[in-house]
Design an enzyme around this catalytic site. Structure first.
Site, PDB file in Angstrom:
ATOM      1  N   SER A   1       0.845  -1.186   0.000  1.00  0.00           N
ATOM      2  CA  SER A   1       0.000   0.000   0.000  1.00  0.00           C
ATOM      3  C   SER A   1       0.891   1.251   0.000  1.00  0.00           C
ATOM      4  O   SER A   1       1.752   1.373  -0.865  1.00  0.00           O
ATOM      5  CB  SER A   1      -0.959  -0.041   1.192  1.00  0.00           C
ATOM      6  OG  SER A   1      -1.983   0.919   1.062  1.00  0.00           O
TER       7      SER A   1
ATOM      8  N   ASP B   1      -8.712  -6.611  -4.573  1.00  0.00           N
ATOM      9  CA  ASP B   1      -8.459  -5.220  -4.195  1.00  0.00           C
ATOM     10  C   ASP B   1      -9.309  -4.272  -5.040  1.00  0.00           C
ATOM     11  O   ASP B   1      -9.282  -4.325  -6.269  1.00  0.00           O
ATOM     12  CB  ASP B   1      -6.977  -4.905  -4.411  1.00  0.00           C
ATOM     13  CG  ASP B   1      -6.508  -3.671  -3.645  1.00  0.00           C
ATOM     14  OD1 ASP B   1      -7.336  -2.795  -3.359  1.00  0.00           O
ATOM     15  OD2 ASP B   1      -5.302  -3.603  -3.354  1.00  0.00           O
TER      16      ASP B   1
ATOM     17  N   HIS C   1      -8.229  -5.033  -0.298  1.00  0.00           N
ATOM     18  CA  HIS C   1      -6.903  -4.431  -0.194  1.00  0.00           C
ATOM     19  C   HIS C   1      -6.143  -4.895   1.042  1.00  0.00           C
ATOM     20  O   HIS C   1      -4.925  -5.122   0.982  1.00  0.00           O
ATOM     21  CB  HIS C   1      -7.061  -2.907  -0.172  1.00  0.00           C
ATOM     22  CG  HIS C   1      -5.765  -2.156  -0.106  1.00  0.00           C
ATOM     23  ND1 HIS C   1      -4.824  -2.194  -1.115  1.00  0.00           N
ATOM     24  CD2 HIS C   1      -5.243  -1.340   0.858  1.00  0.00           C
ATOM     25  CE1 HIS C   1      -3.784  -1.435  -0.791  1.00  0.00           C
ATOM     26  NE2 HIS C   1      -4.019  -0.912   0.402  1.00  0.00           N
TER      27      HIS C   1
END
Length: 382
Positions: free
Chosen positions: A163, A332, A362
């Site tokens: 991320s 995601d 995610h």
């Protein structure tokens, strides 16, 4: 949340005699004055960091792990009593084996977990608050390079993150390709997309519209902008999870003892999914600073490895000497797998995207990272 206490001064000249702390214990590096990418200046920036394992004689076994938006440097438990956010992935005998590698993780500048941020005190003893400079991912990396220098690390064996952490390690490779041997990018992109910026803008607005935000200078006030921060977290968490997971876990079920339908006033009950979001909001409000959330969110909104290089493609062209491992979470809906595919194909030496299979979305980069163990052992940590 101030970090200007309990600071140990390290620099490159003293790195040879550095007395490494036990695994998983927070330490601090005073990096000195820093001019941010957009022109702001702080007279002294402190980085909070943790290490695991032992740096070998030629400093060739150093691994850097970058945390995500509301994460911190506590990747693994080590000798701490607090569990780390990648405990199943980093440690003795694990994928990132701390018996073999010296692992480093730093709290990003602008945060509230050990590094200088808006809650930190200026030279006059007042919180920086609204005066804290606009911060970018590039700023994070440039300061982390000072940490690497202080630790005597000229080249990272691997930089790894998911991320926002994935954005940071990609920026590490672009900014300092000569200092990165392997780069592992999980659930991240080369630049923030319009949709990602849109989600982030809504979160930022929720905080700024809180009556207790006080323009960012709320530290001496009786009330903090907790409602706005909690709403920002609710918006974010919806993007971190996938619709099928929410449906299976909660559906339309009511929270136990509450009736969300049929109430004649605003004090109706909640659906279970509402209670879940309330819980996630409460957890973050209890440990995070609203200004730091804004600083880091806007850093991620501004993420663009092409800035300063003419284009993303030109920036990625700098990476011919870096070995890449790119991964995505198949469910995601914040960092779409197609975006990872584009990144992987745009590299000077294109690679296959390795998938984490998870129904939750995610956040699979946190909960199911161990799925990458075999592939990473073969391609990176052989």
């Amino acid at each position: 949340m101030s970090v200007e206490t309990d600071v140990v001064l390290y620099d490159a000249e003293t790195a040879q005699t550095l007395d490494y702390a036990p695994d998983g214990i927070l330490r601090h590096l005073r990096t000195g004055e820093y001019t941010f990418e957009t022109g702001g200046v702080l007279p002294d920036v402190v980085l909070g960091f943790e290490t695991w394992g032992t740096l070998n004689e030629d400093a060739s076994n150093a691994v850097y792990i970058a945390h995500a938006l509301t994460g911190d440097s506590h990747v693994a438990r080590g000798l701490s009593t607090e569990p780390g956010w990648w405990d199943g992935f980093v440690g003795p005998g694990k994928t990132v084996d701390t018996d073999r590698y010296f692992v480093v993780s730093a709290n990003m500048v602008g945060g509230c977990s050990g590094s200088t941020g808006p809650a930190s005190l200026d030279p006059d003893g007042k919180p920086w608050g609204s005066r804290f400079p606009f911060t970018t991912i590039k700023d994070s990396v440039r300061l982390e390079a000072r940490l690497a220098d202080a630790l005597g690390i000229k080249v990272w064996h691997t930089v790894l993150g998911g991320s926002m952490g994935g954005a940071r390690v990609l920026e590490w490779a672009v900014e300092f390709p000569e200092r990165v041997k392997n780069c592992v990018v999980v659930a991240a992109t080369a630049e923030s997309s319009a949709e990602q910026i849109a989600f982030a803008q809504a979160q930022s607005a929720a905080i700024r519209l809180d009556p207790d935000f006080a323009g960012g200078d709320y530290y001496a006030n009786d009330n903090l902008p907790s409602a706005g921060l909690g709403l920002a977290r609710r918006i974010a968490h919806i993007t971190y999870r996938a619709e099928p997971e929410l449906e299976v876990r909660f559906g339309r079920a009511a929270q136990e003892g509450e009736a969300p339908v049929g109430s004649a006033n605003l004090n109706r009950g909640r659906y279970q999914v509402e209670s879940y979001l309330d819980h996630q909001a409460g957890k973050l409000v209890g440990r995070f600073d609203a200004n730091s959330y804004l600083v880091l969110t806007e850093a991620l909104m501004s993420h663009d490895v092409g800035r300063g290089h003419g284009s993303v493609q030109t920036a990625l062209a700098r990476l011919s000497s870096v070995n890449f491992f790119v991964s995505a979470v198949d469910s995601d809906r914040l960092y779409w797998p197609e975006q990872s595919e584009r990144l992987a194909k745009a590299l000077p030496n294109p690679v296959e995207v390795r998938y984490i299979t998870s129904p939750i979305g995610h956040d699979g980069f946190l909960t199911d990272i161990e799925q990458l163990g075999d592939a990473l052992a073969e391609q990176i940590f052989s």
